[in-house]
Enzyme design. Structure first.
Site, PDB file in Angstrom:
ATOM      1  N   HIS A 102       0.830  -1.207   0.000  1.00 21.99           N
ATOM      2  CA  HIS A 102       0.000   0.000   0.000  1.00 21.99           C
ATOM      3  C   HIS A 102       0.862   1.253   0.000  1.00 21.99           C
ATOM      4  O   HIS A 102       0.608   2.197  -0.769  1.00 21.99           O
ATOM      5  CB  HIS A 102      -0.914  -0.003   1.224  1.00 21.99           C
ATOM      6  CG  HIS A 102      -1.677   1.274   1.406  1.00 21.99           C
ATOM      7  ND1 HIS A 102      -2.890   1.501   0.799  1.00 21.99           N
ATOM      8  CD2 HIS A 102      -1.389   2.404   2.112  1.00 21.99           C
ATOM      9  CE1 HIS A 102      -3.328   2.709   1.130  1.00 21.99           C
ATOM     10  NE2 HIS A 102      -2.429   3.277   1.933  1.00 21.99           N
ATOM     11  N   GLU A 103       1.891   1.277   0.851  1.00 22.14           N
ATOM     12  CA  GLU A 103       2.777   2.442   0.899  1.00 22.14           C
ATOM     13  C   GLU A 103       3.548   2.591  -0.413  1.00 22.14           C
ATOM     14  O   GLU A 103       3.807   3.713  -0.862  1.00 22.14           O
ATOM     15  CB  GLU A 103       3.745   2.330   2.082  1.00 22.14           C
ATOM     16  CG  GLU A 103       3.060   2.317   3.443  1.00 22.14           C
ATOM     17  CD  GLU A 103       2.109   3.491   3.653  1.00 22.14           C
ATOM     18  OE1 GLU A 103       2.366   4.579   3.096  1.00 22.14           O
ATOM     19  OE2 GLU A 103       1.107   3.319   4.367  1.00 22.14           O
ATOM     20  N   HIS A 106       1.650   4.619  -2.843  1.00 26.60           N
ATOM     21  CA  HIS A 106       1.837   6.068  -2.754  1.00 26.60           C
ATOM     22  C   HIS A 106       3.110   6.507  -3.478  1.00 26.60           C
ATOM     23  O   HIS A 106       3.136   7.565  -4.119  1.00 26.60           O
ATOM     24  CB  HIS A 106       1.911   6.502  -1.289  1.00 26.60           C
ATOM     25  CG  HIS A 106       0.603   6.393  -0.566  1.00 26.60           C
ATOM     26  ND1 HIS A 106      -0.572   6.927  -1.062  1.00 26.60           N
ATOM     27  CD2 HIS A 106       0.277   5.828   0.623  1.00 26.60           C
ATOM     28  CE1 HIS A 106      -1.556   6.694  -0.224  1.00 26.60           C
ATOM     29  NE2 HIS A 106      -1.075   6.020   0.805  1.00 26.60           N
ATOM     30  N   HIS A 110       3.324   9.105  -6.631  1.00 28.50           N
ATOM     31  CA  HIS A 110       4.239  10.243  -6.708  1.00 28.50           C
ATOM     32  C   HIS A 110       5.078  10.173  -7.979  1.00 28.50           C
ATOM     33  O   HIS A 110       5.272  11.188  -8.673  1.00 28.50           O
ATOM     34  CB  HIS A 110       5.148  10.236  -5.471  1.00 28.50           C
ATOM     35  CG  HIS A 110       6.036  11.435  -5.382  1.00 28.50           C
ATOM     36  ND1 HIS A 110       7.303  11.388  -4.841  1.00 28.50           N
ATOM     37  CD2 HIS A 110       5.853  12.713  -5.778  1.00 28.50           C
ATOM     38  CE1 HIS A 110       7.849  12.583  -4.897  1.00 28.50           C
ATOM     39  NE2 HIS A 110       6.997  13.403  -5.458  1.00 28.50           N
TER      40      HIS A 110
END
Length: 235
Positions: A102-103, A106, A110
């Site tokens: 999940h991280e 991100h 980006h």
């Protein structure tokens, strides 16, 4: 003096928000704890999963680091650091790999210039300032009279609305990151199909904390509007 600000039925709106947040927090902790006990078939740690996912997406300038705490995992676009918490970094559990993925979602957002993430990042300075000063401005305005009272209240509410907008824009950012995580874990073969099902449950529970947080903010905004409109009618 305006005592209605402290003693009124609108506190029930705040209470509802608190209950929603507590329920969501309890759910995510319980779901994470359940799948933290299930070791992934691959034996891959959260750190290894994160590094592999980043490489698969052509990202080589993001550092995967360890951060103390429980579920303090996050991606910081300012220094391109992906921080994984104690139960994730070295854990081989299904939950750990899901959170790490999940991280990574991100980080990929980006890397690709995902618009909602950029908007959320731009709102951070305003939200930090607004969350600190909005309530003081509103309280001062409620205890004053005349045009200055309305001006302070309006500015306070406007700043609070920015905070609400931040929470709302966070929802698609988090949901998109979870979808990316589930997709890459399924397509890459890092997890088996039944393990991916466990990741979905963990990330779905985590998403509900953001939904509850947004709902709580909206309820607080509604309370502010009710209070200030009542004050203006009495002036």
């Amino acid at each position: 003096m305006y005592y209605g600000f402290y003693y009124d039925w609108t506190y029930i709106l705040v209470l509802i928000g608190v209950v929603l947040s507590l329920l969501a927090s309890s759910q995510v902790k319980g779901t994470f704890a359940k799948y933290s006990k299930i070791r992934s078939y691959s034996g891959m740690t959260g750190r290894e999963a994160a590094e592999q996912i980043l490489r698969r997406n052509g990202i080589y300038d993001v550092q995967v680091t360890h951060i103390a705490g429980n579920l303090t995992d996050h991606y910081d676009p300012r220094n391109k650091t992906l921080a994984l918490s104690d139960p994730v970094y070295n854990s081989t559990s299904v939950a750990a790999i899901g959170v790490a993925a999940h991280e990574c979602g991100h980080a990929v957002q980006h890397f690709e210039g995902y618009a909602p993430l950029s908007i959320r990042g731009a709102l951070v300075p305003v939200v930090n300032f607004g969350s600190m000063i909005s309530w003081p401005l509103i309280i001062i305005g409620l205890f004053m009279n005349g045009q200055m009272s309305s001006f302070l209240i309006d500015i306070g509410i406007l700043l609070f609305m920015v905070a609400v907008a931040f929470h709302l824009i966070t929802l698609p950012v988090e949901i998109n990151a979870s979808r990316r995580a589930v997709k890459v874990l399924g397509n890459s073969g890092m997890l088996r199909e039944d393990e991916v099902g466990g990741v979905k449950k963990v990330l779905r529970a985590a998403a509900m904390t953001y939904v509850a947080s947004a709902a709580a903010m909206i309820l607080q905004l509604l309370r502010l509007l009710i209070l200030t409109n009542g004050r203006r009618r009495n002036d």
